[in-house]
Design an enzyme around this catalytic site. Structure first.
Site, short mmCIF file in Angstrom:
data_model
loop_
_atom_site.label_atom_id
_atom_site.label_comp_id
_atom_site.label_asym_id
_atom_site.label_seq_id
_atom_site.Cartn_x
_atom_site.Cartn_y
_atom_site.Cartn_z
N CYS A 30 0.84 -1.21 0.00
CA CYS A 30 0.00 0.00 0.00
C CYS A 30 0.86 1.25 0.00
O CYS A 30 0.43 2.30 -0.45
CB CYS A 30 -0.94 0.01 1.20
N HIS A 87 -1.75 0.62 7.52
CA HIS A 87 -2.26 0.59 6.15
C HIS A 87 -2.47 2.00 5.63
O HIS A 87 -2.54 2.98 6.39
CB HIS A 87 -3.58 -0.20 6.11
#
Length: 546
Positions: free
Chosen positions: A69, A310
């Protein structure tokens, strides 16, 4: 032109050894590896994926596992910028394969251009020698690999033909080459010709290495605060803040504040100019850091949101007003535009508006039969469309405007109120006033204390303070606006399908009473920019930051 990234040596066991330059790249990204043990196979496998579009949301990239990510989210943010603001696609959520190809390649090119130091600097692309990866007995020579566009495109020749665990960490890096390009035009052509490479097994890693090689290993080391910290955590696989900043701003600095700061004689580097896309982090709500206005107020209303583990993307887009049919046109819009459009201030236009102001009936087409009236209608529609686009643009840009004086005052006040009580001891009022460059003479401060704390409780409330020193100041932010949230992980989406979550953001003032919506991580993250934001999502559950 092509250049070798490394000279490969054959070990006694037949495994391939990386050269010094290749090892420098690997150590910068993955950290120093002890003898005989490289990056774990599961961790490497998580990072071996390409830039793949979701089947259910055609302008969204998918992330298969946790880790990448740090590259995918910044690329997604720039991708949305290019699709939403740089193209005229009628439906930004359902773009064609050709539009996907063009948008992805232009996005990768833009990020590489931002990493390039100047006009004299070359661009570098990391390419994968596919044919050599399957040959255990043939070493890589000094011959240059074929250009990507000339290689076969059938499935057997693609990186997907080899699983990551079959290729292995060391073996993959022994097949990476560096391709050098001198101009932006060459770069764009090369990236376009490598479209299949970016989409396939090692696309994300090859793009990351391309950014690093274009920026320069030493230049990155000079910007990173701690050069012993790798760009990717070798245990958990998360990207560092330096890696995120490198992709977002072109600079691998480790901090998110504005400008540089001195700490115990050490110079700590921050962000030096307004970014194209922004960054907000849940860590700020937990008081671990403070994001500066260069990232909080980017050029476009798109923000990367960071949680503990994340990255996702939050953005807004006001849909345009279709004006294909004159009979569907809102006449109130014509009159509002009439007030400030130089063209529409003519007597002829005023007469036309007067004639058109009654409700349209079956006789309306007769009115439009005159060539002169048709010309006026055509000109008016062009101006209405222009003014409408201008209003939409101003509306969207208001979301990324630098903070107003009252917003700055609220932020400064809250630095003296670390527990978010909504008040400070009256003994700190003078410090707050000094920090805001307000008059801070002792007599005036005492006068303000008595006015802001008439009951002598010993506290100064945030609301009365702002009303006293910054009355009637509007930030220009709309009361409500449509918002979207993107999370590339399937398992973090409803029904395990990558889709944008739609919602409405409501930005309130501190004095506006309203029932609070649920307290979620995404809301706490956004409150670091809009302290009184409320979110109403169209789905049953709020989107996930993780």
């Amino acid at each position: 032109m092509h250049a070798r990234l490394e000279t490969v040596q054959e070990g006694k066991s037949g495994t391939r050894k990386m050269s010094e330059l290749n090892r420098e790249v690997v150590e910068l990204v993955w950290g120093k590896q002890s003898a005989g043990s490289g990056v774990s196979a599961p961790l490497f496998r998580r990072w071996t994926q390409g830039f793949v579009f979701s089947e259910t949301e055609r302008s969204a990239l998918e992330q298969f596992e946790g880790g990448p990510c740090a590259v995918i989210a910044p690329v997604q943010a720039f991708l949305l910028k290019n699709i939403l603001f740089n193209t005229e696609s009628s439906n930004w959520r359902d773009i064609s394969e050709e539009e996907q190809r063009t948008a992805l390649c232009s996005t990768l090119s833009e990020i590489l251009e931002s990493a390039c130091l100047g006009k004299t600097q070359n661009f570098c692309l990391a390419t994968w020698a596919r044919a050599k990866a399957t040959d255990d007995n043939t070493d890589i020579t000094d011959s240059h690999p074929e250009p990507e566009s000339s290689q076969p495109s059938d499935t057997q020749q693609q990186p997907t033909a080899l699983a990551a665990e079959e290729l292995g960490f060391e073996r993959f890096h022994s097949t990476v080459h560096k391709r050098t390009l001198k101009t932006v035009a060459e770069l764009k052509d090369a990236i376009l010709s490598m479209h299949d490479t970016w989409r396939n097994k090692f696309g994300v890693l090859l793009f990351l290495y391309s950014v690093i090689l274009t920026k320069g290993i030493e230049n990155i080391k000079n910007e990173i605060e701690d050069t012993t910290e790798p760009l990717i955590d070798p245990v958990y696989g998360h990207g560092s803040q330096s890696l995120i900043n490198l992709l977002v701003t072109g600079h691998a600095v480790s901090n998110v504040w504005d400008g540089d700061r001195e700490c115990s004689g050490m110079k700590l580097h921050g962000i030096h100019e307004q970014a194209s896309v922004g960054f907000l982090t849940l860590m700020e709500s937990l008081r671990y850091c403070k994001v500066g206005s260069f990232l909080k107020s980017p050029k476009f209303p798109i923000w990367i949101l960071g949680s503990e583990t994340h990255l996702s993307v939050f953005f807004t887009k006001l849909e345009g007003c279709p004006l294909e049919n004159i009979f569907q046109l809102d006449l109130s819009l014509l009159f509002s535009v009439h007030l400030f459009s130089p063209f529409l201030c003519s007597p002829l236009t005023s007469l036309f508006l007067l004639l058109l102001s009654p409700p349209l009936s079956s006789s309306a087409p007769l009115l439009f039969s005159s060539p002169l009236i048709s010309l006026v209608i055509g000109q008016m529609l062009l101006h209405v469309r222009y003014q409408t686009c201008l209003i939409i643009y101003i509306w969207e840009m208001s979301l990324v405007a630098p903070e107003s004086p009252s917003e700055q005052a609220r932020r400064v006040f809250q630095t003296f109120d670390p527990e978010d009580n909504g008040f400070i001891p009256d003994t700190l009022l003078e410090d707050v006033m000094k920090a805001l460059d307000l008059v801070s003479e002792p007599e005036y401060v005492n006068l303000m204390k008595s006015k802001l704390d008439p009951e002598s409780l010993g506290i100064i409330l945030l609301g009365p303070f702002l009303l006293e020193f910054f009355p009637d100041q509007d930030s220009g932010i709309p009361d409500s606006f449509p918002v979207y949230h993107y999370n590339g992980l399937k398992q973090s989406n409803h029904n395990e399908k990558v889709n944008y979550v739609e919602g409405t953001a409501i930005v309130l003032g501190f004095e506006d009473p309203m029932a609070r919506t649920d307290d979620t991580p995404v809301k706490r993250c956004l409150q670091t920019k809009w302290p009184y934001i409320e979110l109403l999502w169209t789905t049953e559950r709020s989107p996930s930051l993780n």
